[in-house]
Design an enzyme around this catalytic site. Structure first.
Site, PDB file in Angstrom:
ATOM      1  CB  THR A 116       5.615   2.943  -1.439  1.00 37.11           C
ATOM      2  OG1 THR A 116       5.093   1.848  -2.201  1.00 37.11           O
ATOM      3  CG2 THR A 116       6.017   4.027  -2.423  1.00 37.11           C
ATOM      4  CE1 TYR A 118       1.784   6.467  -2.682  1.00 39.89           C
ATOM      5  CE2 TYR A 118       2.371   4.272  -3.401  1.00 39.89           C
ATOM      6  CZ  TYR A 118       2.157   5.175  -2.387  1.00 39.89           C
ATOM      7  OH  TYR A 118       2.321   4.787  -1.081  1.00 39.89           O
TER       8      TYR A 118
HETATM    9  N1  UFG Z   1      -6.139  -6.039  -7.322  1.00 36.80           N
HETATM   10  C1  UFG Z   1      -7.081  -6.697  -8.057  1.00 36.80           C
HETATM   11  N2  UFG Z   1      -8.368  -6.252  -8.006  1.00 36.80           N
HETATM   12  C2  UFG Z   1      -8.752  -5.204  -7.249  1.00 36.80           C
HETATM   13  C3  UFG Z   1      -7.766  -4.533  -6.474  1.00 36.80           C
HETATM   14  C4  UFG Z   1      -6.460  -4.984  -6.550  1.00 36.80           C
HETATM   15  O1  UFG Z   1      -6.790  -7.647  -8.769  1.00 36.80           O
HETATM   16  O2  UFG Z   1      -9.922  -4.840  -7.254  1.00 36.80           O
HETATM   17  C5  UFG Z   1      -4.748  -6.499  -7.385  1.00 36.80           C
HETATM   18  C6  UFG Z   1      -3.802  -5.432  -7.908  1.00 36.80           C
HETATM   19  O3  UFG Z   1      -3.744  -5.464  -9.305  1.00 36.80           O
HETATM   20  C7  UFG Z   1      -2.506  -5.831  -7.226  1.00 36.80           C
HETATM   21  C8  UFG Z   1      -2.953  -6.451  -5.905  1.00 36.80           C
HETATM   22  O4  UFG Z   1      -4.322  -6.783  -6.080  1.00 36.80           O
HETATM   23  O5  UFG Z   1      -1.871  -6.806  -7.968  1.00 36.80           O
HETATM   24  C9  UFG Z   1      -2.842  -5.514  -4.754  1.00 36.80           C
HETATM   25  O6  UFG Z   1      -3.494  -4.290  -5.104  1.00 36.80           O
HETATM   26  P1  UFG Z   1      -3.791  -3.158  -4.051  1.00 36.80           P
HETATM   27  O7  UFG Z   1      -4.543  -2.074  -4.772  1.00 36.80           O
HETATM   28  O8  UFG Z   1      -4.382  -3.732  -2.827  1.00 36.80           O
HETATM   29  O9  UFG Z   1      -2.355  -2.661  -3.662  1.00 36.80           O
HETATM   30  P2  UFG Z   1      -1.221  -2.081  -4.614  1.00 36.80           P
HETATM   31  O10 UFG Z   1      -0.212  -3.166  -4.739  1.00 36.80           O
HETATM   32  O11 UFG Z   1      -1.701  -1.502  -5.858  1.00 36.80           O
HETATM   33  O12 UFG Z   1      -0.787  -0.820  -3.782  1.00 36.80           O
HETATM   34  C10 UFG Z   1      -0.453  -0.931  -2.457  1.00 36.80           C
HETATM   35  C11 UFG Z   1      -0.547   0.418  -1.790  1.00 36.80           C
HETATM   36  C12 UFG Z   1       0.494   1.329  -2.329  1.00 36.80           C
HETATM   37  C13 UFG Z   1       1.827   0.670  -2.348  1.00 36.80           C
HETATM   38  C14 UFG Z   1       1.746  -0.601  -3.105  1.00 36.80           C
HETATM   39  C15 UFG Z   1       3.011  -1.345  -3.238  1.00 36.80           C
HETATM   40  O13 UFG Z   1      -1.818   0.998  -1.996  1.00 36.80           O
HETATM   41  O14 UFG Z   1       0.529   2.467  -1.512  1.00 36.80           O
HETATM   42  O15 UFG Z   1       0.821  -1.418  -2.423  1.00 36.80           O
HETATM   43  O16 UFG Z   1       2.712  -2.510  -3.984  1.00 36.80           O
HETATM   44  F1  UFG Z   1       2.754   1.439  -2.921  1.00 36.80           F
END
Ligand code: UFG
Length: 327
Positions: free
Chosen positions: A117, A141
């Protein structure tokens, strides 16, 4: 037929990888504990239920199927959860992967494709994130995935276990044919949560933080379509088959979108308003994660073809309205 052991083959990315493997002429053997995956999503080869931490079961599976390679997707993958319960990540992801690597070595399986990741890079202001960038994860993670990458490098030196490591940016979209899709319970990812809010399945989408140092104050991510992502894995497998040695590849498109931009685009694609509320930052979130690499394109001849934001949202929306799995 050539067997490939697919850990996490019942999950979102793993099930799409199984479909791509079958289309490429392989037999994907899914090994999954169904903690977050769905047996219904295993449609393209045999299913074996089991846990990464169960070494005897892993040995049995390697002996029964004699896979030529492992594609290792099985992992806990929620940034927020990893901050609250890091031990789960070190146990399941790191100790589980150690077991898997040891079982592979003992069985003489020498090829390993690993799902890593961009969260291993952490928050690095104004740094172009390519495969040579320093890795400073800011959540458990990302730290667990970095540890597995280190393990793979050591296992190559000691046992000649060859690896292709893919560092994913944000995976989105789903199979346009609707055979498999994205269905997490609970859901934590931006696009499916937003589609739930659009459909009224939840009151609103909470934007996690509006005070980031970005043009509109919300986090920026690089979204890549799951079908493009798994296509890169087929190229990665061929890379190993061709004996090209171990290699790390970023998988992203290089285009960054803020949370607000994703929301606006989803409203446009679905032609419906997205109910949103503004909330505080989510611990462990990086400000901006965008790939600055073209290595996968240059060396694997990988071409993302479905990874426009519009296409990813449209594919997710189609699945969202019809597809789900049941235990
Ligand atoms: N977000 C919101 N509201 C929500 C969910 C997410 O504002 O309800 C935002 C998060 O803060 C983030 C973006 O949307 O800025 C994307 O969030 P996700 O949860 O969809 O994805 P993440 O970036 O946290 O995580 C994903 C994968 C991980 C990976 C990561 C790398 O789940 O496995 O991308 O960025 F490592």
């Amino acid at each position: 037929m050539t067997n490939i052991l697919v850990t996490g083959g019942a999950g979102y990315i793993g099930s799409h990888a199984c479909k791509a493997l079958k289309a490429a002429g392989y037999t994907p053997v899914t090994y999954d504990n169904l903690s977050t995956g769905w047996q219904e999503a295993v449609k393209f080869g045999p299913f074996e239920q089991g846990d990464l931490t169960d070494r005897a079961r892993l040995d049995q599976i390697f002996a029964a199927y004699q896979p030529v390679a492992v594609m290792h997707f099985a992992a806990l993958s929620q940034v927020g959860e990893s901050m609250r319960e890091p031990g789960l990540y070190w146990h399941n992801n790191v100790a589980g992967s150690l077991n898997l690597l040891q079982a592979a070595v003992q069985a003489g399986c020498k090829n390993f494709v690993f799902s890593s990741t961009c969260a291993t890079y952490g928050d690095q202001d104004n740094v172009i994130l390519d495969e040579t960038s320093a890795q400073h994860p800011i959540n458990a993670y990302g730290a667990s995935k970095r540890a597995i990458e280190d393990m793979l490098r050591d296992f190559e030196v000691a046992y000649d276990l060859r690896h292709v490591i893919f560092r994913y940016f944000n995976v989105a979209g789903c199979d346009p044919a609707g055979e498999v899709g994205e269905f997490h319970q609970p859901e934590t990812h931006l696009i499916p949560l937003m589609l739930d809010a659009i459909e009224g399945k939840r009151d609103a989408l909470t934007i996690f933080g509006t005070d980031y140092d970005t043009p509109d104050g919300t986090c920026i991510r690089d979204y890549v379509h799951v079908c493009d992502l798994v296509d890169a894995h087929i190229h990665g497998l061929k890379w190993l088959e061709d004996d090209k040695g171990s290699r790390v590849f970023n998988l992203g498109t290089g285009a960054g979108f803020s949370v607000r931009e994703v929301i606006d685009q989803s409203a446009a694609i679905t032609n419906r308003p997205v109910p949103v509320v503004e909330g505080p930052r989510r611990p462990g979130d990086c400000t901006k994660l965008v790939s600055g690499s073209t290595r996968a394109e240059a060396e694997l001849a990988w071409r993302p073809v479905r990874s426009s934001l519009d296409q990813m949202i449209a594919d997710a929306w189609r699945w969202h309205q019809t597809g789900h799995y049941e235990k």
